[in-house]
Design a protein around this motif. Structure first.
Motif, short mmCIF file in Angstrom:
data_model
loop_
_atom_site.label_atom_id
_atom_site.label_comp_id
_atom_site.label_asym_id
_atom_site.label_seq_id
_atom_site.Cartn_x
_atom_site.Cartn_y
_atom_site.Cartn_z
N GLU A 1 0.85 -1.19 0.00
CA GLU A 1 0.00 0.00 0.00
C GLU A 1 0.89 1.24 0.00
N LEU A 2 0.58 2.17 -0.87
CA LEU A 2 1.33 3.41 -0.93
C LEU A 2 0.75 4.43 0.03
N SER A 3 1.61 5.28 0.55
CA SER A 3 1.12 6.40 1.37
C SER A 3 0.44 7.39 0.43
N PRO A 4 -0.39 8.29 0.96
CA PRO A 4 -1.00 9.31 0.10
C PRO A 4 0.04 10.12 -0.66
N GLU A 5 1.16 10.43 -0.02
CA GLU A 5 2.23 11.20 -0.69
C GLU A 5 2.86 10.40 -1.82
N GLN A 6 3.12 9.12 -1.59
CA GLN A 6 3.68 8.26 -2.64
C GLN A 6 2.72 8.15 -3.82
N ARG A 7 1.43 7.96 -3.50
CA ARG A 7 0.41 7.83 -4.55
C ARG A 7 0.35 9.10 -5.41
N GLU A 8 0.30 10.26 -4.76
CA GLU A 8 0.22 11.52 -5.49
C GLU A 8 1.49 11.77 -6.30
N GLY A 9 2.64 11.46 -5.72
CA GLY A 9 3.90 11.63 -6.44
C GLY A 9 3.98 10.74 -7.66
N VAL B 1 -7.29 11.47 -18.06
CA VAL B 1 -8.36 11.50 -17.07
C VAL B 1 -8.97 10.11 -16.87
N SER B 2 -9.24 9.40 -17.95
CA SER B 2 -9.82 8.05 -17.86
C SER B 2 -8.86 7.09 -17.18
N LEU B 3 -7.61 7.18 -17.55
CA LEU B 3 -6.60 6.29 -16.97
C LEU B 3 -6.39 6.60 -15.49
N GLN B 4 -6.33 7.85 -15.12
CA GLN B 4 -6.12 8.21 -13.72
C GLN B 4 -7.27 7.69 -12.84
N ALA B 5 -8.50 7.82 -13.32
CA ALA B 5 -9.64 7.33 -12.54
C ALA B 5 -9.51 5.83 -12.31
N LYS B 6 -9.08 5.11 -13.32
CA LYS B 6 -8.92 3.67 -13.19
C LYS B 6 -7.79 3.34 -12.21
N LEU B 7 -6.68 4.05 -12.32
CA LEU B 7 -5.54 3.82 -11.43
C LEU B 7 -5.91 4.08 -9.97
N GLU B 8 -6.65 5.15 -9.73
CA GLU B 8 -7.03 5.50 -8.35
C GLU B 8 -7.93 4.45 -7.72
N ALA B 9 -8.64 3.69 -8.55
CA ALA B 9 -9.54 2.65 -8.03
C ALA B 9 -8.81 1.31 -7.82
N LEU B 10 -7.54 1.24 -8.22
CA LEU B 10 -6.79 -0.03 -8.15
C LEU B 10 -5.47 0.16 -7.41
N ASP C 1 -3.58 -1.81 -5.74
CA ASP C 1 -2.57 -2.85 -5.96
C ASP C 1 -1.80 -2.61 -7.25
N LYS C 2 -2.48 -2.11 -8.28
CA LYS C 2 -1.81 -1.80 -9.55
C LYS C 2 -0.90 -0.57 -9.38
N LEU C 3 -1.35 0.40 -8.60
CA LEU C 3 -0.51 1.56 -8.32
C LEU C 3 0.76 1.14 -7.60
N TRP C 4 0.64 0.20 -6.67
CA TRP C 4 1.82 -0.29 -5.96
C TRP C 4 2.79 -0.93 -6.95
N SER C 5 2.28 -1.75 -7.88
CA SER C 5 3.16 -2.38 -8.87
C SER C 5 3.82 -1.33 -9.75
N LEU C 6 3.07 -0.31 -10.16
CA LEU C 6 3.65 0.77 -10.95
C LEU C 6 4.73 1.52 -10.16
N HIS C 7 4.48 1.69 -8.87
CA HIS C 7 5.48 2.33 -8.01
C HIS C 7 6.77 1.50 -7.99
N GLU C 8 6.64 0.19 -7.91
CA GLU C 8 7.82 -0.68 -7.93
C GLU C 8 8.54 -0.60 -9.27
#
Length: 192
Positions: free
Chosen positions: A11-19, A41-50, A52-59
């Motif tokens: 899980e990313l922190s709010p700061e990590q997610r926004e960054g 805009v469409s992609l961001q909405a999808k990313l914000e709802a997932l 676990d995918k944001l965590w993988s992208l962060h990695e």
């Protein structure tokens, strides 16, 4: 492997997610040739709802992959991110192909393996076909190389395949799966 300390390991922190979203948006807008006609805009909405995918992208980002969108499947409503760093991601180099290869080494073992590290990150190694498609979007791995998914008939005989770009041509080669080099890593993909 270094993971987030916020909440759970994945899980990313709010700061990590926004960054991360800021970084991904800037890369998306700078490289529209990789995804013509797509809207952030469409992609961001999808990313914000997932998350676990944001965590993988962060990695992917943390290890130097510079992930960006390269495909959209309208039937599945699914975006595909791929590592678009100019060279094979620095944080994923000097690794052999898979766990079996890692365990077979008697001396000078690398710290990790491509297949295992990809699984830990929640991503998949590129296939040779995906690697060649990526190369149509730019010139990648001019000084490095990247492990790609190896067919079972090659892997069962101890080999593994990797690709790079030299002389304005994409090459596919083979090596023993237990081999590793400072300039060889792997590129991954993630469907969102």
């Amino acid at each position: 492997m270094t993971t987030s300390t916020f909440g759970s390991e994945r899980e990313l922190s709010p700061e990590q997610r926004e960054g991360l979203l800021t970084t991904l948006k800037a890369r998306f807008e700078k490289n529209m040739n990789r995804h013509p006609g797509m809207k952030w805009v469409s992609l961001q909405a999808k990313l914000e709802a997932l998350p676990d995918k944001l965590w993988s992208l962060h990695e992917m980002e943390r290890t130097g992959g510079e992930p960006d969108v390269v495909h959209y499947d309208s039937k599945a409503d699914e975006y595909t991110f791929v590592d678009c760093s100019a060279e094979s991601p620095k944080g994923r180099r000097s690794i052999c192909y898979d766990r079996e290869a890692l365990e077979s080494r008697k001396e000078h073992k690398p710290q990790n393996n491509a297949v295992g590290l990809a699984a830990d990150m929640g991503i998949e190694l590129l296939t040779e076909e995906q690697y060649r498609e990526l190369q149509e979007l730019g010139n990648f791995d001019l000084k490095s190389s990247s492990w790609v998914v190896t067919p079972a008939n090659i892997r069962n005989r101890g080999g593994a395949i990797f690709c790079d770009r030299r002389y304005d041509t994409v090459f596919m080669y083979h090596n023993g799966a237990e081999s590793y080099y400072g300039a060889r890593g792997f590129r991954g993909s993630l469907k969102v």
